[in-house]
Design an enzyme around this catalytic site. Sequence first.
Site, PDB file in Angstrom:
ATOM      1  N   SER A  61       0.798  -1.238   0.000  1.00  0.00           N
ATOM      2  CA  SER A  61       0.000   0.000   0.000  1.00  0.00           C
ATOM      3  C   SER A  61       0.828   1.283   0.000  1.00  0.00           C
ATOM      4  O   SER A  61       0.255   2.363  -0.157  1.00  0.00           O
ATOM      5  CB  SER A  61      -0.929   0.018   1.205  1.00  0.00           C
ATOM      6  OG  SER A  61      -2.029  -0.795   0.931  1.00  0.00           O
ATOM      7  N   LYS A  64       0.326   3.577  -2.756  1.00  0.00           N
ATOM      8  CA  LYS A  64      -0.891   4.399  -2.896  1.00  0.00           C
ATOM      9  C   LYS A  64      -0.575   5.889  -3.017  1.00  0.00           C
ATOM     10  O   LYS A  64      -1.143   6.566  -3.880  1.00  0.00           O
ATOM     11  CB  LYS A  64      -1.878   4.100  -1.771  1.00  0.00           C
ATOM     12  CG  LYS A  64      -2.562   2.732  -1.966  1.00  0.00           C
ATOM     13  CD  LYS A  64      -3.432   2.333  -0.803  1.00  0.00           C
ATOM     14  CE  LYS A  64      -4.226   1.069  -1.154  1.00  0.00           C
ATOM     15  NZ  LYS A  64      -4.312   0.096  -0.091  1.00  0.00           N
ATOM     16  N   TYR A 189      -3.209  -2.413 -10.477  1.00  0.00           N
ATOM     17  CA  TYR A 189      -3.173  -2.308  -9.014  1.00  0.00           C
ATOM     18  C   TYR A 189      -2.291  -3.412  -8.412  1.00  0.00           C
ATOM     19  O   TYR A 189      -1.447  -3.149  -7.555  1.00  0.00           O
ATOM     20  CB  TYR A 189      -4.610  -2.386  -8.456  1.00  0.00           C
ATOM     21  CG  TYR A 189      -4.637  -2.402  -6.945  1.00  0.00           C
ATOM     22  CD1 TYR A 189      -4.390  -1.243  -6.208  1.00  0.00           C
ATOM     23  CD2 TYR A 189      -4.869  -3.588  -6.247  1.00  0.00           C
ATOM     24  CE1 TYR A 189      -4.376  -1.271  -4.818  1.00  0.00           C
ATOM     25  CE2 TYR A 189      -4.859  -3.612  -4.864  1.00  0.00           C
ATOM     26  CZ  TYR A 189      -4.609  -2.450  -4.150  1.00  0.00           C
ATOM     27  OH  TYR A 189      -4.589  -2.480  -2.779  1.00  0.00           O
ATOM     28  N   TYR A 241      -4.538   3.698   7.841  1.00  0.00           N
ATOM     29  CA  TYR A 241      -5.919   3.154   7.852  1.00  0.00           C
ATOM     30  C   TYR A 241      -6.650   3.530   9.141  1.00  0.00           C
ATOM     31  O   TYR A 241      -6.565   4.664   9.593  1.00  0.00           O
ATOM     32  CB  TYR A 241      -5.910   1.626   7.676  1.00  0.00           C
ATOM     33  CG  TYR A 241      -4.960   1.146   6.635  1.00  0.00           C
ATOM     34  CD1 TYR A 241      -5.157   1.495   5.308  1.00  0.00           C
ATOM     35  CD2 TYR A 241      -3.862   0.372   6.951  1.00  0.00           C
ATOM     36  CE1 TYR A 241      -4.277   1.070   4.337  1.00  0.00           C
ATOM     37  CE2 TYR A 241      -2.980  -0.057   5.977  1.00  0.00           C
ATOM     38  CZ  TYR A 241      -3.197   0.295   4.687  1.00  0.00           C
ATOM     39  OH  TYR A 241      -2.332  -0.117   3.736  1.00  0.00           O
ATOM     40  N   VAL A 259       1.198  -3.924   3.747  1.00  0.00           N
ATOM     41  CA  VAL A 259       1.187  -5.246   4.383  1.00  0.00           C
ATOM     42  C   VAL A 259       2.452  -6.057   4.096  1.00  0.00           C
ATOM     43  O   VAL A 259       2.646  -7.127   4.663  1.00  0.00           O
ATOM     44  CB  VAL A 259      -0.080  -6.069   4.030  1.00  0.00           C
ATOM     45  CG1 VAL A 259      -1.326  -5.447   4.628  1.00  0.00           C
ATOM     46  CG2 VAL A 259      -0.207  -6.281   2.538  1.00  0.00           C
TER      47      VAL A 259
HETATM   48  N1  GLN Z   1      -1.912  -5.419  -2.069  1.00  0.00           N
HETATM   49  C1  GLN Z   1      -2.549  -5.302  -0.796  1.00  0.00           C
HETATM   50  C2  GLN Z   1      -4.025  -5.535  -0.919  1.00  0.00           C
HETATM   51  O1  GLN Z   1      -4.622  -5.046  -1.799  1.00  0.00           O
HETATM   52  C3  GLN Z   1      -2.262  -3.942  -0.226  1.00  0.00           C
HETATM   53  C4  GLN Z   1      -2.875  -3.760   1.132  1.00  0.00           C
HETATM   54  C5  GLN Z   1      -1.974  -3.096   2.105  1.00  0.00           C
HETATM   55  O2  GLN Z   1      -0.756  -3.001   1.960  1.00  0.00           O
HETATM   56  N2  GLN Z   1      -2.569  -2.654   3.198  1.00  0.00           N
HETATM   57  O3  GLN Z   1      -4.619  -6.227  -0.150  1.00  0.00           O
END
Ligand code: GLN
Length: 305
Positions: A61, A64, A189, A241, A259
């Site tokens: 993420s 992003k 994505y 988040y 993650v």
């Molecule tokens: N690629 C992960 C997902 O879409 C990214 C989520 C994350 O890093 N929080 O679930």
Amino acid sequence: MEELLEQLLEECRPYTRSGRLAAYIPELANADMGDFGAYILSSDGRSACAGDYNKCFTIQSIVKPILLLLALMDNGEEVVRSKVGVEATGKPFDAINVSDQALLSEHINPMVNMGAIAMCNLIKGDDYNDKFNRLLSLTRELACNPNIELNESVYRSEKMTGNKNRALAFMLKTYGMLTDEVEDVLDLYFKACSISVSSKDLAHIGFVLSNRGKVAGTYKRIFNHEYAHYVNAILMTCGMYDGSGDFAVRVGVPAKSGVGGGIMAVVPTRMGIGIYSPGLDDKGNSIAGIKLLEKLSKRLYLSIF
Ligand code: GLN
């Protein structure tokens, strides 16, 4: 600064044993919980590193804010703002809107999966390969590292198992928030999340955001300074988040987690920080990473509040 970073990293090492790997993406279950690295790049030209700062992991993420930047560079603030909101959702990153209400752009932001998938649809390019190559080039430029590549096995692993993200993308499509084909947008994505970076790369990317668009040690401007305000503000309120409020109190700087175990922190006008430790809390944030940032923030007076 390096001595302090090394000392704090050792103090936080016990936390690397808590938490869990993001096994919902099967390939991420292969990470080593013992890996722990950090890198700081500061506006006075100094840098500091500790532990496994060169170890590569997938950006997840933390891409992003880069997707948001590219969408801003391609479309301008007004268009981006009209497509995806900026309010914190207070919900997990992959939350699905299950109410009877129509999904509106103000229900999501670019730091949760739905908002990031919508950003993928806004990126310009001849086709979806070209769009990914533009994103990869921007990532390399921000990190001052031309060797950044896609991790093919994480990409394939995510593409095969990413059905929750498929559900999110179909929701967006249902409510007219995706104009392109769902699988094309998702492919971008999944690739975006599978870009391989190190803590050092994240520190460089965070530094450019802290320096309002300019690369360290040069006057090279990569993006309009107003986009840094836009991105950093959303990182502050939504970057961790549904743990963003807790993080604001404990650390107090804009930041983004992934993650894969990375955290990129942006200390406006002062520094970029990259950390890697793959043990995650139940919100998907690196436990040892947050602990290290909390200690660094106290010792270096980093909180912007
Ligand atoms: N690629 C992960 C997902 O879409 C990214 C989520 C994350 O890093 N929080 O679930």
